[in-house]
Design a protein around this motif. Structure first.
Motif, mmCIF file in Angstrom:
data_model
loop_
_atom_site.group_PDB
_atom_site.id
_atom_site.type_symbol
_atom_site.label_atom_id
_atom_site.label_comp_id
_atom_site.label_asym_id
_atom_site.label_seq_id
_atom_site.Cartn_x
_atom_site.Cartn_y
_atom_site.Cartn_z
ATOM 1 N N GLY A 1 0.814 -1.210 0.000
ATOM 2 C CA GLY A 1 0.000 0.000 0.000
ATOM 3 C C GLY A 1 0.846 1.257 0.000
ATOM 4 N N ALA A 2 1.970 1.219 0.719
ATOM 5 C CA ALA A 2 2.871 2.377 0.750
ATOM 6 C C ALA A 2 3.475 2.631 -0.626
ATOM 7 C CB ALA A 2 3.973 2.144 1.781
ATOM 8 N N ALA A 3 3.937 1.553 -1.292
ATOM 9 C CA ALA A 3 4.546 1.701 -2.615
ATOM 10 C C ALA A 3 3.533 2.197 -3.641
ATOM 11 C CB ALA A 3 5.152 0.370 -3.062
ATOM 12 N N CYS A 4 2.352 1.579 -3.663
ATOM 13 C CA CYS A 4 1.326 1.968 -4.633
ATOM 14 C C CYS A 4 0.753 3.345 -4.310
ATOM 15 C CB CYS A 4 0.204 0.929 -4.658
ATOM 16 S SG CYS A 4 0.714 -0.676 -5.311
ATOM 17 N N GLY A 5 0.612 3.643 -3.018
ATOM 18 C CA GLY A 5 0.113 4.958 -2.631
ATOM 19 C C GLY A 5 1.049 6.071 -3.066
ATOM 20 N N PHE A 6 2.341 5.879 -2.827
ATOM 21 C CA PHE A 6 3.305 6.894 -3.260
ATOM 22 C C PHE A 6 3.335 6.999 -4.778
ATOM 23 C CE2 PHE A 6 7.409 8.416 -4.644
ATOM 24 C CZ PHE A 6 7.630 9.508 -3.820
ATOM 25 N N GLY A 7 3.329 5.844 -5.453
ATOM 26 C CA GLY A 7 3.346 5.868 -6.915
ATOM 27 C C GLY A 7 2.142 6.570 -7.489
ATOM 28 N N GLY A 8 0.960 6.290 -6.935
ATOM 29 C CA GLY A 8 -0.252 6.945 -7.418
ATOM 30 C C GLY A 8 -0.218 8.449 -7.201
ATOM 31 N N ALA A 9 0.267 8.868 -6.026
ATOM 32 C CA ALA A 9 0.337 10.300 -5.729
ATOM 33 C C ALA A 9 1.388 10.989 -6.583
ATOM 34 C CB ALA A 9 0.640 10.506 -4.244
ATOM 35 N N TRP A 10 2.512 10.326 -6.815
ATOM 36 C CA TRP A 10 3.587 10.937 -7.603
ATOM 37 C C TRP A 10 3.187 11.073 -9.074
ATOM 38 C CZ3 TRP A 10 7.002 9.338 -11.551
ATOM 39 C CH2 TRP A 10 8.118 10.153 -11.738
ATOM 40 N N LEU A 11 2.505 10.075 -9.598
ATOM 41 C CA LEU A 11 2.101 10.113 -11.003
ATOM 42 C C LEU A 11 0.938 11.062 -11.259
ATOM 43 C CD1 LEU A 11 2.331 6.296 -11.828
ATOM 44 C CD2 LEU A 11 3.886 8.093 -12.618
ATOM 45 N N SER A 12 0.015 11.146 -10.293
ATOM 46 C CA SER A 12 -1.192 11.962 -10.489
ATOM 47 C C SER A 12 -1.095 13.344 -9.850
ATOM 48 C CB SER A 12 -2.412 11.237 -9.909
ATOM 49 O OG SER A 12 -2.312 11.134 -8.499
ATOM 50 N N GLY A 13 -0.207 13.489 -8.879
ATOM 51 C CA GLY A 13 -0.118 14.751 -8.157
ATOM 52 C C GLY A 13 -1.222 14.936 -7.139
ATOM 53 N N SER A 14 -1.956 13.874 -6.828
ATOM 54 C CA SER A 14 -3.082 13.957 -5.900
ATOM 55 C C SER A 14 -2.890 12.976 -4.748
ATOM 56 C CB SER A 14 -4.396 13.646 -6.628
ATOM 57 O OG SER A 14 -5.466 13.491 -5.717
ATOM 58 N N VAL A 15 -2.998 13.487 -3.522
ATOM 59 C CA VAL A 15 -2.907 12.632 -2.347
ATOM 60 C C VAL A 15 -4.099 11.678 -2.290
ATOM 61 C CG1 VAL A 15 -2.954 12.630 0.182
ATOM 62 C CG2 VAL A 15 -1.526 14.271 -1.024
ATOM 63 N N ILE A 16 -5.260 12.150 -2.716
ATOM 64 C CA ILE A 16 -6.461 11.313 -2.694
ATOM 65 C C ILE A 16 -6.293 10.111 -3.622
ATOM 66 C CG2 ILE A 16 -8.922 11.223 -3.237
ATOM 67 C CD1 ILE A 16 -9.122 14.130 -2.407
ATOM 68 N N ILE A 17 -5.766 10.358 -4.828
ATOM 69 C CA ILE A 17 -5.512 9.253 -5.762
ATOM 70 C C ILE A 17 -4.504 8.285 -5.155
ATOM 71 C CG2 ILE A 17 -4.620 8.639 -8.032
ATOM 72 C CD1 ILE A 17 -7.351 9.931 -8.122
ATOM 73 N N GLY A 18 -3.488 8.826 -4.511
ATOM 74 C CA GLY A 18 -2.504 7.973 -3.861
ATOM 75 C C GLY A 18 -3.125 7.098 -2.785
ATOM 76 N N ALA A 19 -4.011 7.691 -1.974
ATOM 77 C CA ALA A 19 -4.680 6.921 -0.920
ATOM 78 C C ALA A 19 -5.548 5.827 -1.522
ATOM 79 C CB ALA A 19 -5.514 7.854 -0.044
ATOM 80 N N GLY B 1 8.715 -8.176 -1.160
ATOM 81 C CA GLY B 1 9.371 -8.246 -2.463
ATOM 82 C C GLY B 1 8.649 -7.447 -3.523
ATOM 83 N N LEU B 2 7.324 -7.523 -3.534
ATOM 84 C CA LEU B 2 6.538 -6.816 -4.537
ATOM 85 C C LEU B 2 6.651 -5.307 -4.370
ATOM 86 C CD1 LEU B 2 4.583 -7.310 -6.879
ATOM 87 C CD2 LEU B 2 2.700 -7.276 -5.237
ATOM 88 N N SER B 3 6.706 -4.830 -3.130
ATOM 89 C CA SER B 3 6.834 -3.388 -2.899
ATOM 90 C C SER B 3 8.175 -2.861 -3.403
ATOM 91 C CB SER B 3 6.681 -3.080 -1.408
ATOM 92 O OG SER B 3 7.770 -3.618 -0.664
ATOM 93 N N GLY B 4 9.210 -3.678 -3.241
ATOM 94 C CA GLY B 4 10.512 -3.265 -3.769
ATOM 95 C C GLY B 4 10.498 -3.149 -5.276
ATOM 96 N N LEU B 5 9.771 -4.071 -5.929
ATOM 97 C CA LEU B 5 9.661 -4.021 -7.385
ATOM 98 C C LEU B 5 8.851 -2.810 -7.832
ATOM 99 C CD1 LEU B 5 10.038 -5.366 -10.174
ATOM 100 C CD2 LEU B 5 7.939 -6.658 -9.714
ATOM 101 N N ILE B 6 7.715 -2.580 -7.188
ATOM 102 C CA ILE B 6 6.850 -1.460 -7.572
ATOM 103 C C ILE B 6 7.502 -0.121 -7.266
ATOM 104 C CG2 ILE B 6 4.629 -0.336 -7.111
ATOM 105 C CD1 ILE B 6 3.487 -3.096 -6.497
ATOM 106 N N GLY B 7 8.132 -0.029 -6.094
ATOM 107 C CA GLY B 7 8.663 1.261 -5.659
ATOM 108 C C GLY B 7 10.064 1.575 -6.130
ATOM 109 N N SER B 8 10.689 0.676 -6.876
ATOM 110 C CA SER B 8 12.085 0.901 -7.271
ATOM 111 C C SER B 8 12.255 2.170 -8.105
ATOM 112 C CB SER B 8 12.603 -0.314 -8.041
ATOM 113 O OG SER B 8 11.818 -0.550 -9.207
ATOM 114 N N ARG B 9 11.284 2.463 -8.954
ATOM 115 C CA ARG B 9 11.404 3.646 -9.814
ATOM 116 C C ARG B 9 11.090 4.942 -9.067
ATOM 117 N NH1 ARG B 9 6.671 4.786 -14.064
ATOM 118 N NH2 ARG B 9 7.859 6.712 -13.997
ATOM 119 N N PHE B 10 10.533 4.826 -7.853
ATOM 120 C CA PHE B 10 10.153 6.019 -7.098
ATOM 121 C C PHE B 10 11.123 6.362 -5.977
ATOM 122 C CE2 PHE B 10 6.026 4.045 -8.417
ATOM 123 C CZ PHE B 10 5.719 4.972 -9.409
ATOM 124 N N VAL B 11 12.122 5.519 -5.759
ATOM 125 C CA VAL B 11 13.095 5.802 -4.714
ATOM 126 C C VAL B 11 13.852 7.081 -5.055
ATOM 127 C CG1 VAL B 11 15.170 4.977 -3.541
ATOM 128 C CG2 VAL B 11 13.326 3.378 -4.081
#
Length: 305
Positions: free
Chosen positions: A45-63, A101-111
């Protein structure tokens, strides 16, 4: 006054992800399912939440992305334990390993990337009140949502027919099934709710606590949330006390290191986890009467075909 206010605000921030995750797990366990994969759902949830917020610019989308990730992870757990009757403990542990493991894969581009944190409430005149203004009227939406969620879960479990049926499925699934209630469906929705709360709790960390994503940033909070449910004796109201207590211990060790207390920093960093173990031992020794745990917690239910 300023130091006290800062400490209380820090405790509220540290306690919110614990309260969110523990509330969802309480509902899951009340239905008779033990999901040990909270940590895995939180970190995804942390990886996808950050990715969603970073890509969309919206905290709500990230949540929402964090919630969706938690639900999808919980469906994997539900498929294995409810659909295939696999052992719940083993599946939960596997889900945690998968999530890390999955979070590391998803969040690798956002580190290394950074986002704007969730805005805080500001009410002119009220937020500016000394000491209590920012505490009561200056928090982000996640803090208020966590408290509203606990109240809503309490009302659902103890004031609605659906809540009574869910508790019946956790206390005696055979009797609930004999009365015609779809035990597996009830448990599936409870598991999904727990996943949604865990995903939101994980998304809170990069969206409102720290403005970036780090692999493993949940740092064992999912395990503390599991312990909180036991600490609260599966009662929603006690979750608030427990969450803020463990949040206070977390903040205490940070301030103690800053104040130069003559204790090794490694020991101070371990305080929240030591407190978790100590509380569980004390509860186990003190519980001489009947337990409030669901009687069928962790058992596999296979309906007659």
């Amino acid at each position: 006054m300023g130091l006290i206010e800062a400490i209380i605000l820090a405790v509220l921030a540290a306690s919110t992800p614990l309260l969110l995750a523990a509330t969802g797990e309480l509902v899951t366990e009340r239905s008779g399912v033990l999901n040990l994969g909270v940590e895995g759902m939180m970190i995804v949830g942390a990886a996808c939440g950050f990715g969603g917020a970073w890509l969309s610019g919206s905290v709500i989308i990230g949540a929402l992305c964090g919630i969706a990730a938690g639900v999808l992870m919980s469906l994997i757990f539900a498929l294995m334990t409810l659909g295939l009757a696999v052992n719940q403990v083993a599946t939960g542990l596997a889900l945690t390993i998968l999530g890390i493991g999955l979070s590391g894969l998803i969040g690798s581009r956002f580190v290394g990337e950074k986002i704007s944190l969730a805005p805080h409430l500001y009410i002119p005149g009220l937020t500016d009140i000394p000491l209590i203004g920012r505490i009561l009227f200056g928090e982000d939406a996640f803090v208020y949502l966590s408290l509203a969620l606990v109240a809503g879960v309490w009302f659902f479990l103890y004031r609605t027919r659906a809540g009574l049926i869910l508790r019946a499925a956790g206390d005696n699934h055979a009797s609930a099934h004999a009365l015609g209630y779809p035990v597996l469906r009830i448990r599936m929705f409870a598991v999904m709710f727990g996943g949604a709360c865990a995903g939101l709790a994980g998304a809170y960390l990069p969206l409102a606590y720290t403005p970036f994503f780090i692999p493993g940033m949940t740092a064992g909070r999912g395990w503390i949330a599991l312990a909180l449910v036991v600490f609260a004796s599966w009662l929603p109201g006690r979750l608030v006390i427990g969450a803020y207590l463990f949040g206070a211990v977390t903040i205490l060790q940070l301030h103690a290191q800053g104040w130069g207390v003559g204790v090794p920093s490694q020991l101070m960093s371990a305080l929240p986890y030591l407190a978790t173990v100590i509380v569980l031992v004390l509860i186990s020794r003190a519980r001489t009467g009947g337990s409030t745990a669901p009687a069928a917690l962790g058992t596999v239910f296979v309906p007659d075909r």
